[in-house]
Design an enzyme around this catalytic site. Sequence first.
Site, PDB file in Angstrom:
ATOM      1  N   GLY A  21     -17.160   7.052  -6.441  1.00 21.53           N
ATOM      2  CA  GLY A  21     -16.523   8.341  -6.193  1.00 21.53           C
ATOM      3  C   GLY A  21     -17.048   9.028  -4.952  1.00 21.53           C
ATOM      4  O   GLY A  21     -17.149  10.262  -4.925  1.00 21.53           O
ATOM      5  N   GLU A 154     -20.532  -5.740   6.560  1.00 20.04           N
ATOM      6  CA  GLU A 154     -19.442  -5.073   7.272  1.00 20.04           C
ATOM      7  C   GLU A 154     -19.779  -3.628   7.649  1.00 20.04           C
ATOM      8  O   GLU A 154     -19.249  -3.099   8.626  1.00 20.04           O
ATOM      9  CB  GLU A 154     -18.168  -5.070   6.413  1.00 20.04           C
ATOM     10  CG  GLU A 154     -17.614  -6.452   6.098  1.00 20.04           C
ATOM     11  CD  GLU A 154     -18.203  -7.043   4.817  1.00 20.04           C
ATOM     12  OE1 GLU A 154     -17.650  -8.034   4.326  1.00 20.04           O
ATOM     13  OE2 GLU A 154     -19.213  -6.493   4.319  1.00 20.04           O
ATOM     14  N   CYS A 386      11.483   7.233  -2.682  1.00 22.16           N
ATOM     15  CA  CYS A 386      11.585   6.144  -1.712  1.00 22.16           C
ATOM     16  C   CYS A 386      12.370   4.971  -2.301  1.00 22.16           C
ATOM     17  O   CYS A 386      13.583   5.038  -2.429  1.00 22.16           O
ATOM     18  CB  CYS A 386      10.191   5.733  -1.237  1.00 22.16           C
ATOM     19  SG  CYS A 386      10.209   4.689   0.236  1.00 22.16           S
ATOM     20  N   GLN A 390      16.480   4.349  -3.712  1.00 21.42           N
ATOM     21  CA  GLN A 390      17.315   3.181  -3.425  1.00 21.42           C
ATOM     22  C   GLN A 390      17.760   2.503  -4.716  1.00 21.42           C
ATOM     23  O   GLN A 390      18.919   2.072  -4.834  1.00 21.42           O
ATOM     24  CB  GLN A 390      16.544   2.222  -2.522  1.00 21.42           C
ATOM     25  CG  GLN A 390      16.258   2.815  -1.137  1.00 21.42           C
ATOM     26  CD  GLN A 390      15.302   1.975  -0.317  1.00 21.42           C
ATOM     27  OE1 GLN A 390      14.975   0.842  -0.686  1.00 21.42           O
ATOM     28  NE2 GLN A 390      14.844   2.518   0.800  1.00 21.42           N
ATOM     29  N   HIS A 519       8.332  10.757   0.639  1.00 19.72           N
ATOM     30  CA  HIS A 519       7.201  10.692  -0.295  1.00 19.72           C
ATOM     31  C   HIS A 519       6.638  12.104  -0.461  1.00 19.72           C
ATOM     32  O   HIS A 519       5.593  12.440   0.107  1.00 19.72           O
ATOM     33  CB  HIS A 519       6.120   9.743   0.230  1.00 19.72           C
ATOM     34  CG  HIS A 519       6.454   8.303   0.059  1.00 19.72           C
ATOM     35  ND1 HIS A 519       6.171   7.597  -1.101  1.00 19.72           N
ATOM     36  CD2 HIS A 519       7.063   7.427   0.890  1.00 19.72           C
ATOM     37  CE1 HIS A 519       6.585   6.343  -0.963  1.00 19.72           C
ATOM     38  NE2 HIS A 519       7.132   6.215   0.236  1.00 19.72           N
ATOM     39  N   GLU A 521       5.055  13.444  -2.763  1.00 21.93           N
ATOM     40  CA  GLU A 521       3.744  13.501  -3.404  1.00 21.93           C
ATOM     41  C   GLU A 521       2.608  13.642  -2.396  1.00 21.93           C
ATOM     42  O   GLU A 521       1.524  14.144  -2.719  1.00 21.93           O
ATOM     43  CB  GLU A 521       3.520  12.265  -4.284  1.00 21.93           C
ATOM     44  CG  GLU A 521       3.262  10.954  -3.545  1.00 21.93           C
ATOM     45  CD  GLU A 521       4.521  10.213  -3.127  1.00 21.93           C
ATOM     46  OE1 GLU A 521       4.412   9.016  -2.792  1.00 21.93           O
ATOM     47  OE2 GLU A 521       5.611  10.827  -3.130  1.00 21.93           O
TER      48      GLU A 521
END
Length: 552
Positions: A21, A154, A386, A390, A519, A521
């Site tokens: 978190g 990394e 989205c 459709q 979108h 949201e």
Amino acid sequence: MASAASSKHLFVTGGVASSLGKGLTASSLGRLLKSRGLRVTMQKLDPYLNVDPGTMNPFQHGEVFVTDDGAETDLDIGHYERFLDTELSASANVTTGQIYSSVIAKERQGAYLGDTVQVIPHITNEIKARILAMDSEDVDVVITEIGGTVGDIESQPFLEAARQIRHEIGRDNCFFLHISLLPYLAPAGELKTKPTQHSVAALRSIGIQPDAIVCRADRPIPTSLKQKISLMCDVEEGGVVACPDAPSIYDIPKVLHREGLDAFVVRRLGLAFRDVDWTEWNDVLDRVHNPEHEVTIALVGKYVDLPDAYLSVTEALRAGGFAHRTRVNIRWVASDNCTTPEGAQRELDGVHGVLIPGGFGVRGIEGKVGAIRHARENGIPLLGICLGLQCMVIEYARDVAGLRGANSLEFDDKAEHPVVSTMADQTDVVAGERDMGGTMRLGLYPARLRENTLVRELYGGAEEVSERHRHRYEVSNAYRPVLEEAGLVISGVSPDGSLVEYVELPQDKHPFFLGTQAHPELRSRPTRPHPLFVGFIEAALKYSAGTGIADG
């Protein structure tokens, strides 16, 4: 040597394990500092080699969060925007792929004047430039989350770059916050600090001494353990913060404040000290913990085994509930299970609303169509986002307009009735003639709303609204007349009228049947719920009370 810094920098690192978190902790701290009257911005450094998460499998990475300027970013950017109630840009998410692409491009251009290009200094300098680019006279604190876990190969260049920044801007202008796990061992009956000690030792071995440590655990952390961590990790007692699991993510700012983290940061960085203004956040918490109503929403998707794939959608649903003091329970429905009428009936039985989210690819599409059919025929409030829009168009074309072969060219390139087609500027991408990454219709775009429609009512009567987008396909203009003749209302289009942005049914036919190509949201906030989700939850409440069933 220290240099004058217009903004203070706070780096957030993680140790022992991933998924602790870090993003939520950083967002919560950012919220606290903002509530103290400070100007805060945030950034995420991701150590993967992808240029952005746009082409990643949602099962691996979770959702892709799109910013106003069209950047495809990590889901943590969504946490930052929601907690800070701000809009971030592409600069808020930096990946190893971006860094290497930039450095290699500069080398090809001759920018390094014959140098041997190396991780240090060239890669680290590029990382530092991206971090310091967040500095501004309008920003008091830049919070930068370094992805991954200390010890990962990394992450090393990012940690080294952060170390160098502390050296360059001075220790009084830089703060390192380390987030670590205290695992509970049942046979011993206690939380263990040794993994955290090793994690901090790994940080110190590369030249970074954390100023504070947030200790994550699944239970309360005794003061004696905090004192032990303070001693063994050489961190002030006030900088060791207990952060056990909270009932809600929106409780985390309160947890951190009780532990004194925000005051500790303000004091260490020499920032202006003001009391936290809890007015707005307390209202959110009151709505979270004291709901007066309850509804169940079915989220019918392809990636339901990983809820993070729909993180912004679920947060927007909950925020829509906050507006009505309503607890929103989400029923996760795998779209494949709704392919048949019997399956849709079984999976959607007892829900008060159905949401069809975005996605890509043919798998599960017929199930989404089946869920839409069930919701339309039974008057259940339905919101399509989205790909959801459709699929609503496909279902309506097949089952109401009589176009039995209706489909999208994304799923069937030989569809008899391609009611959803490839956007004109995307055909070369679909054909494999141009890069796939970062080439969709991305970012904030406006739409004109039709008068006397549900969507215009929800947006407060606005003639034009702007929302974020991420798509390659659109409703085919050739089929707009036949769809409208069959009763589908095209309630919003692009300003030039060429692209369908919203579809709906009249409310005398269905209480809430609304799809958007956008979108929405992505622009919802716990403090400012999005109007489409507010309206959707209101419709679900009415349906729950038995007042939302359509007459016709």
